[in-house]
Design a protein around this motif. Structure first.
Motif, PDB file in Angstrom:
ATOM      1  N   THR A  15       0.835  -1.199   0.000  1.00 39.36           N
ATOM      2  CA  THR A  15       0.000   0.000   0.000  1.00 39.36           C
ATOM      3  C   THR A  15       0.871   1.251   0.000  1.00 39.36           C
ATOM      4  N   THR A  16       1.926   1.237   0.782  1.00 39.70           N
ATOM      5  CA  THR A  16       2.853   2.362   0.791  1.00 39.70           C
ATOM      6  C   THR A  16       3.514   2.526  -0.570  1.00 39.70           C
ATOM      7  N   ALA A  17       3.953   1.421  -1.170  1.00 41.55           N
ATOM      8  CA  ALA A  17       4.605   1.487  -2.478  1.00 41.55           C
ATOM      9  C   ALA A  17       3.688   2.084  -3.535  1.00 41.55           C
ATOM     10  N   TRP A  18       2.424   1.737  -3.507  1.00 41.78           N
ATOM     11  CA  TRP A  18       1.488   2.200  -4.531  1.00 41.78           C
ATOM     12  C   TRP A  18       0.994   3.621  -4.298  1.00 41.78           C
ATOM     13  N   VAL A  72      -8.079 -13.866   1.534  1.00 45.93           N
ATOM     14  CA  VAL A  72      -7.606 -13.322   2.810  1.00 45.93           C
ATOM     15  C   VAL A  72      -6.695 -12.127   2.548  1.00 45.93           C
ATOM     16  N   GLN A  73      -5.838 -12.246   1.549  1.00 47.72           N
ATOM     17  CA  GLN A  73      -4.957 -11.133   1.191  1.00 47.72           C
ATOM     18  C   GLN A  73      -5.788  -9.908   0.795  1.00 47.72           C
ATOM     19  N   GLU A  74      -6.850 -10.108   0.046  1.00 51.76           N
ATOM     20  CA  GLU A  74      -7.704  -8.986  -0.374  1.00 51.76           C
ATOM     21  C   GLU A  74      -8.392  -8.340   0.830  1.00 51.76           C
ATOM     22  N   ALA A  75      -8.865  -9.155   1.762  1.00 53.14           N
ATOM     23  CA  ALA A  75      -9.509  -8.614   2.962  1.00 53.14           C
ATOM     24  C   ALA A  75      -8.514  -7.798   3.788  1.00 53.14           C
ATOM     25  N   ILE A  76      -7.320  -8.329   3.967  1.00 52.40           N
ATOM     26  CA  ILE A  76      -6.276  -7.605   4.694  1.00 52.40           C
ATOM     27  C   ILE A  76      -5.931  -6.315   3.956  1.00 52.40           C
ATOM     28  N   SER A  77      -5.845  -6.399   2.651  1.00 52.98           N
ATOM     29  CA  SER A  77      -5.512  -5.229   1.839  1.00 52.98           C
ATOM     30  C   SER A  77      -6.516  -4.101   2.035  1.00 52.98           C
ATOM     31  N   LEU A  78      -7.788  -4.449   2.104  1.00 51.52           N
ATOM     32  CA  LEU A  78      -8.825  -3.434   2.291  1.00 51.52           C
ATOM     33  C   LEU A  78      -8.698  -2.770   3.661  1.00 51.52           C
ATOM     34  N   ILE A  79      -8.403  -3.559   4.681  1.00 54.28           N
ATOM     35  CA  ILE A  79      -8.231  -3.011   6.026  1.00 54.28           C
ATOM     36  C   ILE A  79      -7.018  -2.083   6.070  1.00 54.28           C
ATOM     37  N   VAL A  80      -5.898  -2.551   5.523  1.00 55.61           N
ATOM     38  CA  VAL A  80      -4.669  -1.756   5.513  1.00 55.61           C
ATOM     39  C   VAL A  80      -4.887  -0.466   4.719  1.00 55.61           C
ATOM     40  N   PHE A  81      -5.523  -0.578   3.557  1.00 55.87           N
ATOM     41  CA  PHE A  81      -5.734   0.605   2.734  1.00 55.87           C
ATOM     42  C   PHE A  81      -6.628   1.622   3.433  1.00 55.87           C
ATOM     43  N   ALA A  82      -7.659   1.154   4.125  1.00 59.18           N
ATOM     44  CA  ALA A  82      -8.543   2.077   4.845  1.00 59.18           C
ATOM     45  C   ALA A  82      -7.747   2.885   5.874  1.00 59.18           C
ATOM     46  N   MET A  85      -5.440   5.306   4.000  1.00 60.54           N
ATOM     47  CA  MET A  85      -6.212   6.373   3.385  1.00 60.54           C
ATOM     48  C   MET A  85      -6.534   7.461   4.410  1.00 60.54           C
ATOM     49  N   VAL A  86      -6.898   7.045   5.610  1.00 63.87           N
ATOM     50  CA  VAL A  86      -7.251   8.008   6.660  1.00 63.87           C
ATOM     51  C   VAL A  86      -5.991   8.632   7.266  1.00 63.87           C
ATOM     52  N   ALA A  87      -5.037   7.804   7.680  1.00 62.97           N
ATOM     53  CA  ALA A  87      -3.873   8.287   8.418  1.00 62.97           C
ATOM     54  C   ALA A  87      -2.867   9.045   7.555  1.00 62.97           C
ATOM     55  N   VAL A  88      -2.617   8.573   6.343  1.00 54.80           N
ATOM     56  CA  VAL A  88      -1.570   9.172   5.516  1.00 54.80           C
ATOM     57  C   VAL A  88      -2.142  10.158   4.499  1.00 54.80           C
ATOM     58  N   LEU A  89      -3.213   9.768   3.820  1.00 54.37           N
ATOM     59  CA  LEU A  89      -3.762  10.630   2.774  1.00 54.37           C
ATOM     60  C   LEU A  89      -4.809  11.617   3.288  1.00 54.37           C
ATOM     61  N   GLY A  90      -5.270  11.412   4.523  1.00 57.39           N
ATOM     62  CA  GLY A  90      -6.223  12.338   5.126  1.00 57.39           C
ATOM     63  C   GLY A  90      -7.611  12.302   4.509  1.00 57.39           C
ATOM     64  N   HIS A  94     -16.276   6.347   4.432  1.00 52.31           N
ATOM     65  CA  HIS A  94     -17.708   6.502   4.189  1.00 52.31           C
ATOM     66  C   HIS A  94     -18.392   5.155   4.383  1.00 52.31           C
ATOM     67  N   TRP A  95     -19.699   5.149   4.360  1.00 53.16           N
ATOM     68  CA  TRP A  95     -20.464   3.915   4.496  1.00 53.16           C
ATOM     69  C   TRP A  95     -20.107   2.936   3.375  1.00 53.16           C
ATOM     70  N   ARG A  96     -19.733   3.446   2.207  1.00 58.43           N
ATOM     71  CA  ARG A  96     -19.370   2.575   1.081  1.00 58.43           C
ATOM     72  C   ARG A  96     -18.179   1.678   1.423  1.00 58.43           C
ATOM     73  N   HIS A  97     -17.250   2.212   2.205  1.00 60.65           N
ATOM     74  CA  HIS A  97     -16.088   1.420   2.605  1.00 60.65           C
ATOM     75  C   HIS A  97     -16.522   0.257   3.496  1.00 60.65           C
ATOM     76  N   ALA A  98     -17.419   0.529   4.423  1.00 62.67           N
ATOM     77  CA  ALA A  98     -17.930  -0.525   5.308  1.00 62.67           C
ATOM     78  C   ALA A  98     -18.700  -1.566   4.512  1.00 62.67           C
ATOM     79  N   ALA A  99     -19.506  -1.123   3.553  1.00 62.59           N
ATOM     80  CA  ALA A  99     -20.279  -2.058   2.723  1.00 62.59           C
ATOM     81  C   ALA A  99     -19.352  -2.946   1.896  1.00 62.59           C
ATOM     82  N   ALA A 100     -18.310  -2.357   1.319  1.00 63.26           N
ATOM     83  CA  ALA A 100     -17.345  -3.140   0.530  1.00 63.26           C
ATOM     84  C   ALA A 100     -16.631  -4.152   1.421  1.00 63.26           C
ATOM     85  N   PHE A 101     -16.280  -3.728   2.628  1.00 62.07           N
ATOM     86  CA  PHE A 101     -15.608  -4.625   3.563  1.00 62.07           C
ATOM     87  C   PHE A 101     -16.516  -5.803   3.927  1.00 62.07           C
ATOM     88  N   LEU A 102     -17.774  -5.531   4.191  1.00 58.54           N
ATOM     89  CA  LEU A 102     -18.709  -6.608   4.525  1.00 58.54           C
ATOM     90  C   LEU A 102     -18.870  -7.591   3.364  1.00 58.54           C
TER      91      LEU A 102
END
Length: 115
Positions: A15-18, A72-82, A85-90, A94-102
């Motif tokens: 995620t950092t690399a990309w 499992v890698q995709e699920a972890i990727s979504l958590i890490v990216f979230a 996205m918040v901590a580094v990119l500010g 949104h609710w869409r992120h929670a829906a995609a995660f579910l």
């Protein structure tokens, strides 16, 4: 557990690399020379591969299927990216992120049913 830990660490690096070069917004991101961004990203991604490849080998040797490893890698990727996205990119969550995660967690469940 080793597989999940290594996949989580590898996703932090990927995620950092990309996305590291997007920090500061579009104006700042576009001032960074693309060749420099690519070379730095490749260096970071090398660490990711050094973690992801063993994670997949260990998981596969432990009886996980390739499909299970990928989902499992995709699920972890979504958590890490979230978090990134918040901590580094500010950017806000949104609710869409929670829906995609579910939806992705449902996919994880389907691949592990009966295993």
């Amino acid at each position: 557990m080793t597989t999940v830990l290594l996949l989580a660490l590898s996703n932090l690096f990927m995620t950092t690399a990309w996305y590291w070069h997007l920090r500061g917004g579009p104006t700042v991101a576009m001032t960074r020379p693309i060749v420099m961004v690519i070379l730095v990203s490749w260096g970071i991604a090398l660490i990711e591969y050094c973690l992801a490849v063993p994670a997949n080998r260990i998981g596969y040797a432990s009886g996980w299927s390739a499909g299970q490893l990928k989902i499992v890698q995709e699920a972890i990727s979504l958590i890490v990216f979230a978090g990134f996205m918040v901590a580094v990119l500010g950017e806000p969550l949104h609710w869409r992120h929670a829906a995609a995660f579910l939806c992705l967690m449902g996919a994880v469940g389907f691949l592990f049913v009966g295993k």
